[in-house]
Design an enzyme around this catalytic site. Structure first.
Site, short mmCIF file in Angstrom:
data_model
loop_
_atom_site.label_atom_id
_atom_site.label_comp_id
_atom_site.label_asym_id
_atom_site.label_seq_id
_atom_site.Cartn_x
_atom_site.Cartn_y
_atom_site.Cartn_z
N HIS A 80 76.17 -1.22 7.96
CA HIS A 80 76.16 -2.32 7.31
C HIS A 80 77.46 -3.07 7.28
O HIS A 80 77.77 -4.00 6.41
CB HIS A 80 75.67 -2.09 5.46
CG HIS A 80 74.14 -2.07 5.68
ND1 HIS A 80 73.17 -2.93 5.77
CD2 HIS A 80 73.50 -0.71 6.21
CE1 HIS A 80 71.94 -2.22 5.84
NE2 HIS A 80 72.06 -1.02 5.89
N THR A 81 78.41 -2.76 8.21
CA THR A 81 79.51 -3.48 8.26
C THR A 81 79.50 -4.35 9.61
O THR A 81 80.38 -5.31 9.38
CB THR A 81 80.66 -2.42 8.72
OG1 THR A 81 80.23 -1.58 9.67
CG2 THR A 81 80.98 -1.79 7.51
N ASP A 82 78.48 -4.40 10.47
CA ASP A 82 78.50 -5.20 11.55
C ASP A 82 78.39 -6.76 11.30
O ASP A 82 78.95 -7.61 11.78
CB ASP A 82 77.61 -4.78 12.61
CG ASP A 82 76.20 -4.58 12.53
OD1 ASP A 82 75.81 -4.84 11.11
OD2 ASP A 82 75.27 -4.64 13.30
N GLY B 144 60.73 3.92 15.01
CA GLY B 144 60.66 4.06 13.46
C GLY B 144 61.68 4.96 12.96
O GLY B 144 61.81 5.35 11.84
N ALA B 145 62.69 5.57 13.93
CA ALA B 145 63.47 6.76 13.46
C ALA B 145 64.93 6.11 13.42
O ALA B 145 65.76 6.88 13.04
CB ALA B 145 63.61 7.86 14.70
N GLY B 146 65.20 4.75 13.36
CA GLY B 146 66.39 4.21 13.22
C GLY B 146 67.43 4.35 14.55
O GLY B 146 68.52 4.15 14.47
N SER C 229 64.05 -1.26 19.38
CA SER C 229 63.78 -2.52 19.39
C SER C 229 65.04 -3.29 20.14
O SER C 229 64.81 -4.21 20.85
CB SER C 229 63.28 -3.40 18.09
OG SER C 229 64.30 -2.95 17.03
N GLU D 294 66.18 -11.24 17.26
CA GLU D 294 65.83 -10.36 16.07
C GLU D 294 65.87 -11.72 14.92
O GLU D 294 64.97 -11.91 14.30
CB GLU D 294 67.04 -9.47 15.53
CG GLU D 294 67.02 -8.43 16.58
CD GLU D 294 65.82 -7.18 16.21
OE1 GLU D 294 65.32 -7.31 15.23
OE2 GLU D 294 65.58 -6.38 16.95
N ASP E 26 73.65 -2.77 17.25
CA ASP E 26 72.69 -1.96 18.33
C ASP E 26 72.47 -2.44 19.73
O ASP E 26 72.63 -1.65 20.68
CB ASP E 26 71.29 -2.14 17.60
CG ASP E 26 71.24 -1.68 16.28
OD1 ASP E 26 72.34 -1.03 15.83
OD2 ASP E 26 70.34 -2.08 15.43
C1 GLA Z 1 70.23 -2.19 11.88
C2 GLA Z 1 70.96 -3.63 12.47
C3 GLA Z 1 72.30 -3.15 12.75
C4 GLA Z 1 73.22 -2.89 11.63
C5 GLA Z 1 72.68 -1.54 11.07
C6 GLA Z 1 73.26 -1.01 9.71
O1 GLA Z 1 70.14 -1.28 12.70
O2 GLA Z 1 70.09 -3.59 13.48
O3 GLA Z 1 73.05 -4.53 13.10
O4 GLA Z 1 73.40 -3.82 10.63
O5 GLA Z 1 71.18 -1.65 10.78
O6 GLA Z 1 74.66 -0.41 10.09
#
Ligand code: GLA
Length: 381
Positions: free
Chosen positions: A32-34, A117-119, A123, A155, A167
């Site tokens: 959550h820094t990007d 869906g695993a993060g 996508s 997105e 990502d």
């Molecule tokens: C998702 C978003 C990224 C990033 C992360 C949290 O993966 O696609 O851009 O913000 O959450 O770090």
């Protein structure tokens, strides 16, 4: 996978395709820094989305998803397709056109082995795979940074997630055994080698699908922007949280909504953890790096509030296990994986222990994924 996709292409369409792939990603620290113009430390993994593609000389886009076993056809003058997976392809094609690439009709088959869906950013892998392939196939001159940006805009404009660029950047720029310390303000990056002697990176997938993620994600982004706006009233140079200092937060924090203040504090601290963590990695100090990972989890869970009980359980179990140097939830949150830095010697016993404990608590078998850091987007054939 490459072979399967190629064979399916020959079955569904005519001619010989070109084949491309783009990987999923992990993020060692910095979440959550990007989108706050801060720092992140992702890496591409050895699991990817593969695309077999051939321009067809028309305006029609004929897609076949190997994973869903479904075909969809559309032109770029049609409204966005209903299937989510097809809207990614529609969106990236449109974004490339906006950037000057002459994308025409094509036939394509795609599929992959990035767990959904695993993060792990399946996508972003899909956007990057098509972005890279279409730029190449239609004579575009975009560089990897621009393709990453086109994926991010897909997105924003077609999926409704106001994500940052981490990502897509990791998927496009990944290199073997290398972490990418990315400055999301300048988009400059530093390759930080990962020590592989005696350490492993392990993911434990909680199997909780992050369904809240997109709505809450956009809420978090807004809360940060509200914090920035409150400070910018006094400090004209401040445009994003990257420009905000701890002193400014202390001075003007009382004018903010307390929730926004908590979110902003987290982001400042998380940026500091990425910087401190990278310095530690460079001198081979894995203990300090791990401690920063643990701090990141605490902040994401308590200050940024994007964790869930299952992720907290795994992180807590890991942080109390001898030989685990650090563990934190990874990515957007509300489900998905906990990433671990673990001593090689503790790997097998930890894996068995966490599986057992999690199953006892939640009656669900967590998925264990050993991370191999791989290469970014490329043409295979
Ligand atoms: C998702 C978003 C990224 C990033 C992360 C949290 O993966 O696609 O851009 O913000 O959450 O770090």
């Amino acid at each position: 996978m490459q072979q399967k996709i190629t064979e399916l292409f020959k079955e569904k369409f005519s001619g010989t395709p070109s084949v491309y792939c783009s990987p999923g990603r992990v993020n060692l620290i910095g979440d959550h820094t990007d989108y706050n113009n801060g720092f992140v430390l992702p890496a591409a993994i050895d699991k990817a989305i593969y695309v077999a593609i051939r321009p067809n000389g028309t305006q029609k886009i004929d897609l076949y998803s190997a994973d869903y076993g479904k075909s969809v056809s559309f032109t770029l003058d049609d409204p966005k397709p209903e299937e989510l997976w097809a809207s990614f392809v529609y969106g990236i094609s449109k974004e490339l056109i906006n950037m000057g690439v002459n994308v025409g009709g094509f036939d394509a088959v795609f599929g992959g082995d990035v767990p959904l869906g695993a993060g792990l950013s399946s996508s972003a892998a899909l956007e990057s795979a098509f972005g890279y392939a279409l730029n190449h196939q239609f004579g575009g001159s975009l560089d990897r940074r621009q393709i990453a940006r086109a994926g991010q805009l897909t997105e924003h404009n077609y999926i409704g997630v106001m994500c940052g660029i981490m990502d897509q950047f990791a998927s496009l720029f990944g290199e073997k055994d290398t972490l990418i310390k990315l400055d999301c303000r300048s988009l400059e990056f530093e390759a930080v080698p990962l020590r592989t002697d005696g350490y492993r990176i392990l993911l434990v997938d909680s199997m909780v699908k992050h369904s809240l993620a997109s709505s809450e994600y956009n809420v978090r982004r807004r809360q940060c922007e509200e914090g920035v706006a409150a400070i910018a009233k006094h400090e004209p140079g401040v445009e994003t949280l990257r420009d905000v200092t701890g002193t400014m937060l202390e001075k003007y924090g009382h004018e903010m909504d307390p929730v926004s203040l908590k979110r902003c504090r987290f982001v400042l601290e998380e940026n500091r953890r990425v910087e401190e963590g990278c310095e530690a990695l460079k001198r081979g100090d894995m203990t300090t790096f791990g401690r920063n990972m643990n701090g990141s989890h605490f902040g994401l869970s308590r200050q940024y509030e994007v964790s869930c009980p299952e992720l907290d359980f795994i992180a807590d179990f890991a942080q109390n296990y001898e030989g685990v140097l650090g563990a934190r939830m990874m990515g957007g949150g509300f489900g998905g994986c906990v990433i671990h830095l673990i001593e090689e010697g503790a790997h097998d016993s930890y894996r068995d222990a966490v599986q057992k404990a999690y199953k006892e608590k939640y009656a669900v078998e967590p998925r264990i994924i050993d991370v191999i850091i791989g290469e970014g987007s490329r043409r295979l054939v």
